[in-house]
Design a protein around this motif. Structure first.
Motif, PDB file in Angstrom:
ATOM      1  N   GLU A  90       0.827  -1.218   0.004  1.00  0.00           N
ATOM      2  CA  GLU A  90      -0.069   0.025  -0.008  1.00  0.00           C
ATOM      3  C   GLU A  90       0.896   1.446  -0.008  1.00  0.00           C
ATOM      4  O   GLU A  90       0.556   2.285  -0.698  1.00  0.00           O
ATOM      5  N   LYS A  91       1.911   1.282   0.854  1.00  0.00           N
ATOM      6  CA  LYS A  91       2.740   2.322   0.763  1.00  0.00           C
ATOM      7  C   LYS A  91       3.516   2.513  -0.493  1.00  0.00           C
ATOM      8  O   LYS A  91       3.902   3.876  -0.874  1.00  0.00           O
ATOM      9  N   ILE A  92       4.018   1.581  -1.119  1.00  0.00           N
ATOM     10  CA  ILE A  92       4.594   1.512  -2.364  1.00  0.00           C
ATOM     11  C   ILE A  92       3.605   2.328  -3.718  1.00  0.00           C
ATOM     12  O   ILE A  92       4.075   2.951  -4.198  1.00  0.00           O
ATOM     13  N   ALA A  93       2.397   1.760  -3.401  1.00  0.00           N
ATOM     14  CA  ALA A  93       1.191   2.357  -4.320  1.00  0.00           C
ATOM     15  C   ALA A  93       1.016   3.569  -4.176  1.00  0.00           C
ATOM     16  O   ALA A  93       1.040   4.468  -5.031  1.00  0.00           O
ATOM     17  N   ALA A 139       9.991   1.457  -6.648  1.00  0.00           N
ATOM     18  CA  ALA A 139       8.737   0.511  -6.806  1.00  0.00           C
ATOM     19  C   ALA A 139       9.242  -0.989  -7.254  1.00  0.00           C
ATOM     20  O   ALA A 139       8.926  -1.962  -6.457  1.00  0.00           O
ATOM     21  N   LEU A 140       9.799  -1.135  -8.241  1.00  0.00           N
ATOM     22  CA  LEU A 140      10.232  -2.273  -8.741  1.00  0.00           C
ATOM     23  C   LEU A 140      11.280  -2.924  -8.077  1.00  0.00           C
ATOM     24  O   LEU A 140      11.263  -4.236  -7.880  1.00  0.00           O
ATOM     25  N   TRP A 141      12.334  -2.357  -7.519  1.00  0.00           N
ATOM     26  CA  TRP A 141      13.118  -2.777  -6.548  1.00  0.00           C
ATOM     27  C   TRP A 141      12.585  -3.284  -5.169  1.00  0.00           C
ATOM     28  O   TRP A 141      12.738  -4.301  -4.689  1.00  0.00           O
ATOM     29  N   SER A 142      11.422  -2.563  -4.795  1.00  0.00           N
ATOM     30  CA  SER A 142      10.973  -2.919  -3.446  1.00  0.00           C
ATOM     31  C   SER A 142      10.252  -4.143  -3.609  1.00  0.00           C
ATOM     32  O   SER A 142      10.008  -4.776  -2.613  1.00  0.00           O
ATOM     33  N   ALA A 143       9.925  -4.423  -4.926  1.00  0.00           N
ATOM     34  CA  ALA A 143       8.976  -5.566  -5.067  1.00  0.00           C
ATOM     35  C   ALA A 143       9.852  -6.868  -4.948  1.00  0.00           C
ATOM     36  O   ALA A 143       9.263  -7.960  -4.963  1.00  0.00           O
ATOM     37  N   THR A 144      11.170  -6.720  -4.971  1.00  0.00           N
ATOM     38  CA  THR A 144      12.174  -7.755  -4.675  1.00  0.00           C
ATOM     39  C   THR A 144      12.366  -8.004  -3.296  1.00  0.00           C
ATOM     40  O   THR A 144      13.205  -8.963  -2.806  1.00  0.00           O
ATOM     41  N   VAL A 145      11.955  -7.105  -2.268  1.00  0.00           N
ATOM     42  CA  VAL A 145      12.394  -7.419  -0.839  1.00  0.00           C
ATOM     43  C   VAL A 145      11.801  -8.633  -0.472  1.00  0.00           C
ATOM     44  O   VAL A 145      12.744  -9.345   0.389  1.00  0.00           O
ATOM     45  N   PRO A 146      10.951  -9.239  -0.566  1.00  0.00           N
ATOM     46  CA  PRO A 146      10.363 -10.514  -0.054  1.00  0.00           C
ATOM     47  C   PRO A 146      11.251 -11.466  -0.576  1.00  0.00           C
ATOM     48  O   PRO A 146      11.638 -12.323   0.313  1.00  0.00           O
ATOM     49  N   LEU A 147      12.001 -11.458  -1.680  1.00  0.00           N
ATOM     50  CA  LEU A 147      12.749 -12.522  -2.221  1.00  0.00           C
ATOM     51  C   LEU A 147      14.335 -12.288  -1.619  1.00  0.00           C
ATOM     52  O   LEU A 147      14.878 -13.029  -1.178  1.00  0.00           O
ATOM     53  N   VAL A 347      -1.678  15.880  -1.166  1.00  0.00           N
ATOM     54  CA  VAL A 347      -2.108  16.020  -2.418  1.00  0.00           C
ATOM     55  C   VAL A 347      -1.582  14.902  -3.401  1.00  0.00           C
ATOM     56  O   VAL A 347      -2.549  14.505  -4.103  1.00  0.00           O
ATOM     57  N   PHE A 348      -0.590  14.398  -3.262  1.00  0.00           N
ATOM     58  CA  PHE A 348       0.003  13.831  -4.468  1.00  0.00           C
ATOM     59  C   PHE A 348       0.405  12.319  -3.885  1.00  0.00           C
ATOM     60  O   PHE A 348       0.435  11.263  -4.682  1.00  0.00           O
ATOM     61  N   CYS A 349       0.281  11.970  -2.811  1.00  0.00           N
ATOM     62  CA  CYS A 349       0.597  10.549  -2.051  1.00  0.00           C
ATOM     63  C   CYS A 349      -1.062   9.808  -1.473  1.00  0.00           C
ATOM     64  O   CYS A 349      -0.904   8.897  -0.675  1.00  0.00           O
TER      65      CYS A 349
END
Length: 358
Positions: A90-93, A139-147, A347-349
């Motif tokens: 959710e925070k990444i999104a 965002a893409l790097w953070s998606a690899t954190v579980p791995l 406003v933006f997040c």
């Protein structure tokens, strides 16, 4: 199940981790890290400074500063990003992908408005405008954190970082890896994200703080010597063109491959030195800025756009460099203020959406 005797660790095994260390290994740092926030502030000022430098100045001093700063400032920024990385979809999104889409649309609309075209001409989300590549990359790097989190043994972690570095060197030989999604920069800088993530898991900042004065001086001397050696090699190898410094395209020749090896090595030496010299305590006007870099990163480019009609400023190259430095600090202090950051997040997040749902 077998247990470790209370008297001490089993022969050949490491002692069992303390509860605090176990919690850190699972979820990362629970609180802010002043050393890392101070470092992030310094790097953010350098980002803004370099962007201003391109607009305001030209000459040998400007070129030398550009060559030096671009060796390390983005790899170090990626390292710190990895240090604080968590898998929070959710925070990444809301904190990365939503601002990316918003500012990408704003940038395209601005460009088309200036050219007298309809705002949607050339609309794309696959080729990030100017600085927006970093949000998509994060965002893409953070998606690899579980791995990445699956690697518990330090030798495996070292292997992961080593493989990532080898891939970052080899990807330059793939001609189609380039501007689409800024894939080249994403891959070339990924090793620094991995290294930062594992450094955060191991509590590197606290480990540095636990070093004795003599150990710290020795390590600072070693890292300084490493910087001098690799920067001399970089100088003798010749000035890098922008695409090489930006790490955003495939190799044009074997020279580019050699340059990337030098740049990656130099960045490692610079990161080590910065970690060792950065103050580990809160600093007025600095630590706060280091905690609020997103608003600075996204808004400073719009301030520069608005200042362009008045640039470059009158005076010689040295005056331009000094003016850029002063402007960079002023922008970071203003855009990193509590009021601006709170308004930006609202406003933006998606702050307005969260408040409405609440």
């Amino acid at each position: 199940s077998p247990t470790t005797p209370a008297a001490g660790p089993l022969p050949g095994n490491r002692p069992p981790p303390r509860p605090a260390m176990m919690a850190q290994e699972v979820s990362g740092l629970a609180e802010r890290d002043d050393r890392m926030d101070n470092l992030r502030c310094a790097l953010m000022v350098l980002v803004v400074f370099c962007h201003l430098l391109v607009e305001t100045s030209a000459g040998p001093l400007t070129g030398a500063l550009y060559q030096i700063i671009y060796v390390f400032h983005m790899p170090a920024f990626v390292f710190v990003t990895g240090y604080f990385a968590r898998w929070r979809p959710e925070k990444i999104a809301r904190g990365l992908l939503l601002p990316y889409v918003e500012f990408q649309l704003l940038g395209i609309a601005w460009r088309n408005f200036a050219a007298g075209r309809a705002w949607y001409v050339g609309l794309t989300l696959l080729e990030p405008a100017w600085t927006l590549w970093y949000l998509l990359a994060c965002a893409l790097w953070s998606a690899t954190v579980p791995l990445l989190s699956r690697a518990r043994d330090d030798r495996i972690r070292l292997g992961v970082v080593g493989i990532a570095f080898l891939v970052s060197m080899g990807v330059g030989f793939v001609p189609w890896v380039g501007s689409a999604l800024d894939l080249s920069r994403l891959i070339v800088l990924y090793p620094f994200f991995c290294a930062g993530f594992y450094a955060g898991q191991r509590g590197l900042s606290r480990r540095i703080g636990a070093l004795g004065p003599s150990q710290l001086r020795r390590l600072r001397l070693i890292s300084t010597g490493a910087i001098v050696v690799v920067m001399v090699i970089h100088y003798l190898h010749g000035s890098c063109p922008k695409h090489t410094l930006y790490r955003d395209s495939a190799y044009g020749s074997l020279w580019d491959c050699e340059a990337r090896v030098i740049l990656q090595t130099a960045a490692c030496a610079w990161i080590a030195w910065l970690l060792l010299v950065m103050p580990p305590r809160q600093l007025p006007g600095i630590t706060r800025v280091g905690r609020n870099t997103l608003s600075i990163y996204l808004l400073h480019t719009w301030l520069i756009r608005m200042l362009r009609p008045a640039l470059p400023l009158p005076g010689g190259e040295m005056a331009h460099v000094l003016a850029s430095a002063v402007l960079a600090v002023a922008m970071c202090e203003a855009l990193g203020s509590g009021v601006v950051c709170a308004s930006f997040r609202y406003v933006f997040c998606g702050g307005w959406l969260v408040r409405r749902n609440g």
